[in-house]
Motif scaffolding. Sequence first.
Motif, mmCIF file in Angstrom:
data_model
loop_
_atom_site.group_PDB
_atom_site.id
_atom_site.type_symbol
_atom_site.label_atom_id
_atom_site.label_comp_id
_atom_site.label_asym_id
_atom_site.label_seq_id
_atom_site.Cartn_x
_atom_site.Cartn_y
_atom_site.Cartn_z
ATOM 1 N N UNK A 263 56.952 36.740 -7.078
ATOM 2 C CA UNK A 263 57.753 36.710 -8.299
ATOM 3 C C UNK A 263 58.365 35.358 -8.589
ATOM 4 N N UNK A 264 58.241 34.429 -7.630
ATOM 5 C CA UNK A 264 58.831 33.098 -7.817
ATOM 6 C C UNK A 264 57.771 32.025 -8.078
ATOM 7 N N UNK A 265 56.518 32.391 -8.103
ATOM 8 C CA UNK A 265 55.465 31.413 -8.362
ATOM 9 C C UNK A 265 55.611 30.773 -9.730
ATOM 10 N N UNK A 266 55.584 29.473 -9.770
ATOM 11 C CA UNK A 266 55.725 28.741 -11.027
ATOM 12 C C UNK A 266 57.157 28.472 -11.430
ATOM 13 N N UNK A 267 58.122 29.031 -10.691
ATOM 14 C CA UNK A 267 59.530 28.796 -11.021
ATOM 15 C C UNK A 267 59.965 27.410 -10.548
ATOM 16 N N UNK B 218 60.548 20.321 8.077
ATOM 17 C CA UNK B 218 59.289 20.754 7.478
ATOM 18 C C UNK B 218 59.490 21.846 6.435
ATOM 19 N N UNK B 219 60.698 21.947 5.924
ATOM 20 C CA UNK B 219 60.983 22.929 4.884
ATOM 21 C C UNK B 219 62.223 22.493 4.106
ATOM 22 N N UNK B 220 62.472 23.196 3.023
ATOM 23 C CA UNK B 220 63.661 22.932 2.210
ATOM 24 C C UNK B 220 64.312 24.251 1.830
ATOM 25 N N UNK B 221 65.618 24.231 1.707
ATOM 26 C CA UNK B 221 66.320 25.345 1.080
ATOM 27 C C UNK B 221 66.467 24.987 -0.386
ATOM 28 N N UNK B 222 66.071 25.914 -1.254
ATOM 29 C CA UNK B 222 66.092 25.629 -2.682
ATOM 30 C C UNK B 222 66.857 26.712 -3.428
ATOM 31 N N UNK B 223 67.474 26.310 -4.545
ATOM 32 C CA UNK B 223 68.205 27.242 -5.402
ATOM 33 C C UNK B 223 67.370 27.587 -6.618
ATOM 34 N N UNK B 224 67.316 28.880 -6.925
ATOM 35 C CA UNK B 224 66.731 29.341 -8.178
ATOM 36 C C UNK B 224 67.792 30.188 -8.876
ATOM 37 N N UNK B 225 67.431 30.800 -10.005
ATOM 38 C CA UNK B 225 68.447 31.469 -10.814
ATOM 39 C C UNK B 225 69.109 32.653 -10.118
ATOM 40 N N UNK B 226 68.415 33.276 -9.128
ATOM 41 C CA UNK B 226 68.979 34.480 -8.512
ATOM 42 C C UNK B 226 69.301 34.311 -7.034
ATOM 43 N N UNK B 227 69.367 33.094 -6.550
ATOM 44 C CA UNK B 227 69.747 32.910 -5.160
ATOM 45 C C UNK B 227 69.133 31.679 -4.529
ATOM 46 N N UNK C 221 72.842 21.648 -13.832
ATOM 47 C CA UNK C 221 73.804 22.276 -14.744
ATOM 48 C C UNK C 221 73.202 23.550 -15.342
ATOM 49 N N UNK C 222 71.938 23.467 -15.767
ATOM 50 C CA UNK C 222 71.262 24.637 -16.346
ATOM 51 C C UNK C 222 71.159 25.763 -15.320
ATOM 52 N N UNK C 223 70.827 25.401 -14.085
ATOM 53 C CA UNK C 223 70.703 26.401 -13.018
ATOM 54 C C UNK C 223 72.023 27.120 -12.795
ATOM 55 N N UNK C 224 73.126 26.385 -12.752
ATOM 56 C CA UNK C 224 74.451 26.992 -12.559
ATOM 57 C C UNK C 224 74.772 27.957 -13.693
ATOM 58 N N UNK C 225 74.458 27.564 -14.915
ATOM 59 C CA UNK C 225 74.762 28.407 -16.072
ATOM 60 C C UNK C 225 73.949 29.701 -16.049
ATOM 61 N N UNK C 226 72.641 29.566 -15.752
ATOM 62 C CA UNK C 226 71.790 30.757 -15.702
ATOM 63 C C UNK C 226 72.246 31.693 -14.589
ATOM 64 N N UNK C 227 72.581 31.140 -13.432
ATOM 65 C CA UNK C 227 72.991 31.957 -12.288
ATOM 66 C C UNK C 227 74.260 32.754 -12.592
ATOM 67 N N UNK C 228 75.216 32.109 -13.267
ATOM 68 C CA UNK C 228 76.467 32.809 -13.585
ATOM 69 C C UNK C 228 76.209 34.025 -14.481
ATOM 70 N N UNK C 229 75.352 33.868 -15.464
ATOM 71 C CA UNK C 229 75.055 34.982 -16.368
ATOM 72 C C UNK C 229 74.213 36.038 -15.656
ATOM 73 N N UNK C 230 73.217 35.592 -14.897
ATOM 74 C CA UNK C 230 72.298 36.524 -14.224
ATOM 75 C C UNK C 230 73.035 37.417 -13.230
ATOM 76 N N UNK C 231 74.040 36.843 -12.559
ATOM 77 C CA UNK C 231 74.768 37.589 -11.532
ATOM 78 C C UNK C 231 75.602 38.734 -12.110
ATOM 79 N N UNK C 232 75.801 38.755 -13.425
ATOM 80 C CA UNK C 232 76.599 39.825 -14.035
ATOM 81 C C UNK C 232 75.800 41.095 -14.276
ATOM 82 N N UNK C 233 74.483 41.039 -14.044
ATOM 83 C CA UNK C 233 73.671 42.242 -14.155
ATOM 84 C C UNK C 233 73.652 42.856 -15.541
ATOM 85 N N UNK C 234 73.385 42.055 -16.545
ATOM 86 C CA UNK C 234 73.325 42.555 -17.917
ATOM 87 C C UNK C 234 72.033 43.343 -18.154
#
Length: 348
Positions: A252-256, A266-275, A299-312
């Motif tokens: 579900x995260x392919x292309x994000x 040999x790896x990275x921790x990355x932030x997406x809109x839901x975690x 900035x865009x990621x922070x904004x999307x995450x705040x809205x997404x976390x409200x479970x609309x």
Amino acid sequence: MAKPPSKRKKAISASSSDDTPPNNLTQEENPATATITVTAVEVPELTEQEISDRLHLERKVERAFFEAGKALAQLRDRRLYRSTHRTFEEYCRDRFGYTHRRVNYLIAGSVVFDNIVTGTNCSQNEEVDETGTNCSQNGEVDEMGTNCSQNEEVDEMRTNCSQNEEVDKTRPNLSRILPTNEGQVRPLAKLEPQQQVKVWQRAVQEAGGKVPSARIVTDVVQKIMERTRIPNTYQLGEVCQILAKDNPELRGKGGCWAIVSVVNNFSCSVRVWDGEYAVGLQHLKSYDYLPSECEQMQVICDRISRVYSRGLEESVQKFLESLGKLNRAYLTALEEKLLKVLESEIRD
């Protein structure tokens, strides 16, 4: 006394051609003869000096890339586009045919160019002075390595450099070999100024004392990274695309797009809109965004995450997920408007 700059005022007027109100109605009572005036927001007109500066800078944009980048930065910072366009992006697209990313590349490239000129000059002990005379043996030069010739046109020396891959065939000098197009300096944009100078000088040597191609510069950057044995070249805040491939954990995260928050061997921790996710290097691909674009995406990621976390509603969640798969470092006007509406909903 000088007359202050005028301000534009747009008005719309509509009235009837018949001066006699029918049915004995007064003009105020008769809508057919009423005059309607709508006043728009006042916008300061460009002064005569600003108009002159805008034309001068526009001519520079159409010349060498480093002059274009400097001119675009001034046009943007001084808002010299405001008399004809609402936004800087619209102005650049209409006036020069430049995309948002192209403009950012040119501005960043002009900064790298200046770092190379300044840093290379300082490293040449025998032929350096405060005016950068090592870049010209037949004219007066300013500290940016530009042949001023005692007038406003500061591009003569640099134009010579851009027209000749080998500035001095009889006596090769690293301080005289300068970039001729933006693509040659793009791989250097993420490096520190001192590193930019060293990589450029090495690339000039690899090219046999001539202006190196973008491929040569990129190869030198990669060789330096391999020599320092850094297995992970990603940087904090860098924007990457997730390549899910056969990894079920990334379903579900392919292309994000994702933002690097932790850099491991040999790896990275990355932030997406839901975690946040731990992703191996083989599942990441850099978008090669400029630092300013990476900041925008954070900035865009922070904004999307705040809205997404409200479970609309599910339809809202789907819209936010679609923003998480954008392959550009900005929101369109409509996307921005919709996101603001959603942000206002969660604040109420």
